[in-house]
Scaffold this active site. Sequence first.
Site, PDB file in Angstrom:
ATOM      1  CB  THR A 153      -0.826   0.060   1.288  1.00  0.00           C
ATOM      2  OG1 THR A 153      -1.464  -0.931   1.413  1.00  0.00           O
ATOM      3  CG2 THR A 153      -1.758   1.149   1.442  1.00  0.00           C
ATOM      4  NE  ARG A 181      -8.090  -7.931   3.380  1.00  0.00           N
ATOM      5  CZ  ARG A 181      -7.198  -7.066   3.416  1.00  0.00           C
ATOM      6  NH1 ARG A 181      -7.172  -6.210   2.328  1.00  0.00           N
ATOM      7  NH2 ARG A 181      -6.339  -6.860   4.474  1.00  0.00           N
ATOM      8  CB  VAL A 182     -12.916  -3.944   2.798  1.00  0.00           C
ATOM      9  CG1 VAL A 182     -12.204  -2.523   3.051  1.00  0.00           C
ATOM     10  CG2 VAL A 182     -13.608  -3.768   1.516  1.00  0.00           C
ATOM     11  N   GLY A 183      -9.423  -3.992   3.672  1.00  0.00           N
ATOM     12  CA  GLY A 183      -8.447  -3.828   4.419  1.00  0.00           C
ATOM     13  C   GLY A 183      -8.436  -2.498   5.140  1.00  0.00           C
ATOM     14  CG  ASP A 184      -4.875  -1.190   6.434  1.00  0.00           C
ATOM     15  OD1 ASP A 184      -4.542  -2.075   5.610  1.00  0.00           O
ATOM     16  OD2 ASP A 184      -3.893  -0.343   6.751  1.00  0.00           O
ATOM     17  CB  THR A 204       2.065  -0.084   4.454  1.00  0.00           C
ATOM     18  OG1 THR A 204       2.016  -1.283   3.415  1.00  0.00           O
ATOM     19  CG2 THR A 204       3.385  -0.176   4.838  1.00  0.00           C
ATOM     20  N   GLY A 205       0.759  -2.903   5.322  1.00  0.00           N
ATOM     21  CA  GLY A 205       0.902  -4.207   5.817  1.00  0.00           C
ATOM     22  C   GLY A 205      -0.426  -4.909   6.079  1.00  0.00           C
ATOM     23  N   GLY A 207      -3.411  -5.739   6.921  1.00  0.00           N
ATOM     24  CA  GLY A 207      -4.794  -4.896   7.238  1.00  0.00           C
ATOM     25  C   GLY A 207      -5.534  -5.043   8.298  1.00  0.00           C
TER      26      GLY A 207
HETATM   27  N1  GLY Z   1      -2.716  -2.832   4.100  1.00  0.00           N
HETATM   28  C1  GLY Z   1      -3.501  -2.904   2.961  1.00  0.00           C
HETATM   29  C2  GLY Z   1      -4.438  -4.092   3.150  1.00  0.00           C
HETATM   30  O1  GLY Z   1      -4.358  -4.938   4.265  1.00  0.00           O
HETATM   31  O2  GLY Z   1      -5.537  -4.302   2.578  1.00  0.00           O
END
Ligand code: GLY
Length: 293
Positions: A153, A181-184, A204-205, A207
């Site tokens: 990210t 799926r949705v991350g951070d 980043t990383g 989520g």
């Molecule tokens: N940090 C990006 C995600 O987990 O989608």
Amino acid sequence: MTNKTAPVAICTWGFTKANQAAGEALESGMAALDAAIKGVAVEEENIKNTTVGKGGAPDREGNVTLDACVMDSNGDCGAVVCVENITNVAALAKVVMEETPHVMLAGKGAEELAYKNGFQAEQLLTDSSEAAYREWLKTSEYKPIINIENHDTIGMLCMDQYGDIAGACTTSGLSYKMKGRVGDSPIIGSGLFVDNEIGGAAATGMGEEIMKTVGSFLIVELMRQGKTPQEACEEAVQRIISRNKNFKNFQVAYIALNIKGETGSYCIHPGFAMMQYKDGVNTRITSVAALDS
Ligand code: GLY
């Protein structure tokens, strides 16, 4: 009144060109939010980057879905999640912020808003990311890679000539994630948070781990309590480590900027770097990692 410490731009990973673009935009007088969006657009449009924008790796069904958010110096914010066919999703998040009564739009609703505002439909799945996906299908093993290709990210924080801070965060999310799926990254407080009286942070990383501790908000609150950006990033990473026996199996990294123009970064695994544009110089800063010691 102009601010002596500004302009400053920082971003996750070694995205040199993106950070340079933001720094130069700030030098030319662009406001912090527009500079951040301009900066991250470099990676959204970079088809060789398989973790952001066009060329991003698809989900398990072969669809590229993008997530992004922006936050400005007034505390206003916008986000889009699970968006297909649109490359510049950070710019689209700004449209959500400015042109709708909402903070977050998902999927088709976000895509329709994009077309109404002049964005063009684009094929986000490139030949090379499709080939990699077809290879992945042979085993369909879901195993996120730490420091994938040494990037992930892009989260960016900018301080403009007036000392105002804003940020943008944009991603294609985890490669071969579950559909929906949705991350951070598009979650205000997790992937990005800005408080113009204190500073900002971006993540980043993995989520899922960042969301469980609302990492970027946590960092800004730690800075509010007097911690430096570096100390705040370290404490936020340690918070994840202390709660998770599995922490060696994923990467999380944070960057932060305060109103004095001080910056910091920290991560779990070695291999993460932050770009910093300050005093007209764009520098790659290798982040100290919790597992260094
Ligand atoms: N940090 C990006 C995600 O987990 O989608």
